[in-house]
Design an enzyme around this catalytic site. Structure first.
Site, PDB file in Angstrom:
ATOM      1  N   HIS A  94       0.822  -1.213   0.000  1.00 24.84           N
ATOM      2  CA  HIS A  94       0.000   0.000   0.000  1.00 24.84           C
ATOM      3  C   HIS A  94       0.856   1.263   0.000  1.00 24.84           C
ATOM      4  CE1 HIS A  94       0.222  -0.180   4.562  1.00 24.84           C
ATOM      5  NE2 HIS A  94       0.388   1.112   4.367  1.00 24.84           N
ATOM      6  N   ASP A 125       0.182  -7.576   1.390  1.00 29.88           N
ATOM      7  CA  ASP A 125       0.568  -6.174   1.570  1.00 29.88           C
ATOM      8  C   ASP A 125       2.082  -6.002   1.680  1.00 29.88           C
ATOM      9  OD1 ASP A 125       0.375  -3.476   1.716  1.00 29.88           O
ATOM     10  OD2 ASP A 125      -0.679  -3.394   3.625  1.00 29.88           O
ATOM     11  N   SER A 208       4.409   2.853   7.908  1.00 27.03           N
ATOM     12  CA  SER A 208       4.188   1.655   7.097  1.00 27.03           C
ATOM     13  C   SER A 208       5.420   1.294   6.286  1.00 27.03           C
ATOM     14  CB  SER A 208       3.023   1.876   6.125  1.00 27.03           C
ATOM     15  OG  SER A 208       1.800   1.807   6.784  1.00 27.03           O
TER      16      SER A 208
END
Length: 356
Positions: A94, A125, A208
Site C-alpha cells: 500500500h 501487503d 508503514s
C-alpha cells in the site's frame, strides 16, 4: 493525512488487550556528600539496569536505523527496510500503490536516491523496490525469526511517521498470532494477514513499511496497520499496532527477488470468487459463491456457483472477511469441512484446500 500511508483497520473480532504492571527493582547504593554545616545530603545512584537498557536502545538504533529508509511516491510517503546489499528494499504494497518509480532517502544522507518497483503483492501487503544506484554506506538489516517473538519483548518501531524521517518509538510485543484484515478504502489492499505481531509501539501514518526491531537488532516485523476504535469516530486506537511477521516478509521477499514475482503464497484458498450476503434483517449471513475456478478446491469438492458458505471447520462464516480469516489459519493441502446452503438446505463437504 492523505500524504502518508499507514493503513488503519477495524478489528473484526474481539481482542483481549494485555496489560501488566512491572516493578523496577534495583540494588542502589547511595552517594553521600558533606555540607559546610556538617549535615550530609544523599543522592540515589542511577539504577544500573536503567543504564543497561538505555545502552541497549542506543546500540540497536545505531545499528539498525541506517537500514531504514523513507520512500516517496508521487503523492504518498512511507518507509522501507534495506533487505540486502544489492539495493533491494522491502516495504508495504500500500506504500507503493500502483506506481513504479520512487524517491528514497536513507538515514545517513539527505540526498534522494531513485528506485524502481520489482514487484508488489497486495494479498500480503508486501512489495520490493530496488535502488537504481547503490549509495555509499548502504547497510542491509538483519531479519529475525518470528517463531522466537514473545509477548512482553521490548521492541522499537523505526520509520518516517508523519514524514519525520529516522524516527523511533518504543513499546512491547503485546500479542502474537493475530489475524487482521485491512480495508480497501484510502489505498488499502484489502489483505487478510495471519500471524501478525501486535505491538504497543506507536504506529503512525508514514511508519508503514518500516522496521519493528527487537533488542538484538533484528527486524521481527514490518509495521503495517494501526487499529481504529469505532467508538472514537474510527480514530486510531492508542497502543494497538500490527506488523507483518518476519517469516512472511522473508518468504515473500525472497521469491520476489529471485523470481520477480510470488510463485508460492503459502496461503490456503478455496478457488472461488464470493461476495457477502445478508439475511432478512440485513445482517451479514454468509458468502455467496459467484464463480468457481475449474479444478480448484471448491470445484473438486462439488461446491457450485450460487451456494452460500456459512461455515469453515467450526468457524461461522458471515462475511468475505471472515472467510478470508478462517482460511488464513489453514495451509494448502489441509483438509477441512465446508458447510453451505443450497436450495434452502444445508450441506457439508470435505475440502482439500488449494493455494491462492
Amino acid at each position: 493525512m492523505d500524504a502518508f500511508r499507514t493503513r488503519t483497520l477495524r478489528l473484526v473480532a474481539p481482542v483481549v488487550l494485555l496489560s501488566s504492571c512491572a516493578a523496577l527493582l534495583s540494588g542502589c547504593s547511595d552517594s553521600s556528600s558533606s555540607r559546610k554545616d556538617g549535615s550530609t545530603t544523599t543522592q540515589a545512584a542511577v539504577p544500573a539496569a536503567a543504564n543497561d537498557l538505555q545502552d541497549d536502545y542506543l546500540r540497536v538504533i545505531k545499528n539498525v536505523l541506517p537500514s531504514v529508509v523513507q520512500i516517496q511516491a508521487s503523492k504518498d510517503l512511507g518507509s522501507g527496510v534495506v533487505y540486502d546489499d544489492k539495493g533491494h528494499i522491502v516495504t508495504n504494497a500500500h506504500v507503493v500503490g500502483n506506481e513504479k518509480h520512487f524517491k528514497v532517502t536513507t538515514a545517513n544522507s539527505q540526498a534522494e536516491q531513485t528506485a524502481t518497483l520489482v514487484y508488489a503483492y497486495p494479498d500480503q501487503d508486501l512489495a520490493v523496490i530496488k535502488l537504481d544506484k547503490l549509495p555509499d554506506g548502504l547497510k542491509a538489516a538483519t531479519v529475525g525469526d518470528s517463531a522466537k517473538v514473545e509477548v512482553g519483548q521490548i521492541v522499537l518501531a523505526m520509520g518516517s511517521p508523519l514524514g519525520l524521517s529516522s524516527s523511533v518509538t518504543q513499546g512491547i510485543v503485546s500479542a502474537t498470532g493475530r489475524t487482521v484484515s485491512e480495508g480497501t478504502g484510502g489505498g488499502g489492499t484489502g489483505a487478510t494477514i495471519a500471524n501478525m505481531v501486535q505491538t504497543s509501539a506507536a504506529i503512525n501514518p508514514g511508519n508503514s513499511g518500516g522496521a519493528l526491531v527487537n533488542l538484538d537488532g533484528q527486524v521481527i516485523g514490518i509495521p503495517t496497520l494501526a487499529a481504529t476504535d469505532p467508538d472514537l469516530g474510527d480514530s486510531a486506537a492508542p497502543g494497538i499496532g500490527f506488523a507483518i511477521p518476519a517469516s512472511t516478509v522473508k518468504t515473500i521477499a525472497d521469491q520476489i527477488i529471485k523470481e520477480g514475482k510470488v510463485t508460492d503464497s503459502g496461503r490456503a484458498g478455496l478457488g472461488i470468487t464470493g461476495r457477502t450476503v445478508v439475511n432478512d434483517d440485513y445482517q451479514p449471513a454468509g458468502v455467496a459463491v459467484v464463480e468457481v475456478r475449474s479444478g480448484g478446491a471448491a470445484d473438486k469438492a462439488g461446491i457450485r456457483a450460487g451456494d452460500v458458505i456459512i461455515k469453515v471447520g467450526d468457524t461461522d462464516i458471515t462475511t468475505i472477511i471472515s472467510l478470508s480469516e478462517a482460511l488464513a489459519a489453514e495451509k494448502p493441502g489441509d483438509r477441512t469441512k465446508v458447510t453451505f446452503v443450497r436450495g434452502g438446505n444445508e450441506e457439508t463437504v470435505d475440502v482439500t484446500l488449494g493455494e491462492i
